[in-house]
Scaffold this motif. Structure first.
Motif, mmCIF file in Angstrom:
data_model
loop_
_atom_site.group_PDB
_atom_site.id
_atom_site.type_symbol
_atom_site.label_atom_id
_atom_site.label_comp_id
_atom_site.label_asym_id
_atom_site.label_seq_id
_atom_site.Cartn_x
_atom_site.Cartn_y
_atom_site.Cartn_z
ATOM 1 N N ARG A 1 -9.988 -6.112 11.459
ATOM 2 C CA ARG A 1 -10.327 -4.971 12.306
ATOM 3 C C ARG A 1 -10.512 -3.760 11.407
ATOM 4 N N GLU A 2 -10.998 -2.678 11.958
ATOM 5 C CA GLU A 2 -11.141 -1.459 11.162
ATOM 6 C C GLU A 2 -9.766 -0.881 10.840
ATOM 7 N N VAL A 3 -9.579 -0.497 9.596
ATOM 8 C CA VAL A 3 -8.317 0.092 9.152
ATOM 9 C C VAL A 3 -8.622 1.367 8.370
ATOM 10 N N ASP A 4 -7.620 2.246 8.265
ATOM 11 C CA ASP A 4 -7.737 3.447 7.435
ATOM 12 C C ASP A 4 -7.233 3.127 6.038
ATOM 13 N N PHE A 5 -7.800 3.813 5.056
ATOM 14 C CA PHE A 5 -7.463 3.525 3.662
ATOM 15 C C PHE A 5 -6.734 4.691 3.018
ATOM 16 N N GLY A 6 -5.723 4.344 2.223
ATOM 17 C CA GLY A 6 -5.064 5.341 1.402
ATOM 18 C C GLY A 6 -5.810 5.506 0.087
ATOM 19 N N GLU A 7 -5.244 6.292 -0.792
ATOM 20 C CA GLU A 7 -5.860 6.514 -2.105
ATOM 21 C C GLU A 7 -5.900 5.214 -2.893
ATOM 22 N N HIS A 8 -7.009 4.970 -3.570
ATOM 23 C CA HIS A 8 -7.147 3.803 -4.434
ATOM 24 C C HIS A 8 -7.276 4.262 -5.885
ATOM 25 N N ARG A 9 -6.642 3.491 -6.755
ATOM 26 C CA ARG A 9 -6.582 3.814 -8.189
ATOM 27 C C ARG A 9 -7.417 2.777 -8.928
#
Length: 297
Positions: free
Chosen positions: A16-24
């Motif tokens: 399903r659609e999810v929100d993303f945090g910061e990616h490194r």
């Protein structure tokens, strides 16, 4: 000199659609005398809302990527082009005082090298130390370069390369017992073995050029690759790839160095959702080359 181009795609899919945090993200090669970045680009889906660049504690280039909208897919595509000058084992010139093992590092260097000399993983019976000391000649001088090359080749010849879907790296003791692992496992085993001998060693993450993917004996292509460096007086940080038995930087594209593999993960981040929301991940790496001729005058 050779021109390398690297295309690296990582795609995550969710149910399903999810929100993303910061990616490194670590993908930009380390500029040096033996490799020079010509061009680098990053595209994402969904489109990133912000990208911030930093240098980490080891001087690696790290991209911090933010996203402003949810999605059921997260995709990173990077392109890099660089020129690369191979340095082979015969070019590793060690100071005379360190030509034979054991030797001592200069006291001014030890303060900086100490964290890379310390063992990082439990080994109650010193099994890794006993295994590493098998390559030290008894009753005769042991050439330092020969010792490390033999250690590198021993892993290449005596251990079985096996891709693993699980994240993370085996402990060196697990790899020694299993006699199998990935490039990250073999790099860490050689690092800890070198540390048992009193040498400074660190982890390297990057890419390997496979001259002919069809039927090639070079391992680690098609994804990121890992090897290690050992600090040798007069030669500096020398490259050892125990997965392929490579000594020197031939076909190796250096992106990040670290004291431990956990500090050089190519891509990490988070999403807001349940564990069951995650569906799958795919990684594709293509390294291509063309010869570059330098005309004088």
């Amino acid at each position: 000199m050779t021109i390398f181009s690297v295309r690296h795609i990582t795609a995550y899919r969710y149910r399903r659609e999810v929100d993303f945090g910061e990616h490194r993200l670590m993908f930009r090669p380390r500029d040096s005398f033996d490799q020079r970045l010509i061009e680098a680009s990053l595209t994402t889906y969904p489109e990133q809302s912000h990208v911030r660049w930093i240098h980490d504690v080891f001087g690696n280039c790290v991209a911090l990527v933010d996203f402003s909208r949810p999605s059921s897919e997260l995709r990173f595509e990077t392109w890099i082009t660089l020129d690369h000058t191979p340095q082979l084992a015969p070019d590793i010139r060690i100071d005379e005082a360190a030509l034979t093992y054991p030797f001592s590092y200069d006291k001014d260097e030890i303060a900086d090298l100490a964290p890379a000399m310390q063992r990082h993983y439990p080994d109650p019976g010193d099994e890794i130390g006993r295994w590493a000391r098998r390559f030290v000649r008894l009753g005769h001088p042991t050439e330092t370069g020969h010792l490390l090359m033999t250690l590198c080749y021993a892993i290449r010849e005596s251990f079985v390369y096996a891709r693993r879907q699980e994240h993370g790296t085996q402990t060196p003791l697990e790899t020694l017992h299993l006699r199998s692992g990935t490039c990250r496992d073999f790099a860490l085993l050689m690092m800890e073995a070198a540390r048992t001998l009193g040498l400074a060693a660190r982890f390297v993450s990057g890419y390997v050029y496979v001259p002919d993917r069809d039927g090639s004996t070079v391992l680690g292509g098609g994804s990121t690759h890992a090897w290690c460096q050992v600090y040798l007086p007069g030669a500096g940080w020398a490259e050892f790839d125990p997965t392929n038995g490579i000594v020197g930087n031939r076909d190796l594209i250096r992106v990040a160095v670290a004291r431990d593999p956990r500090q050089a993960i190519p891509l990490s981040g988070s999403y807001d959702g349940d564990g069951s929301d995650f569906d799958s991940m795919t990684v594709q790496v293509n390294v291509t080359t063309r010869q570059a001729w330098i005309k004088e005058g």
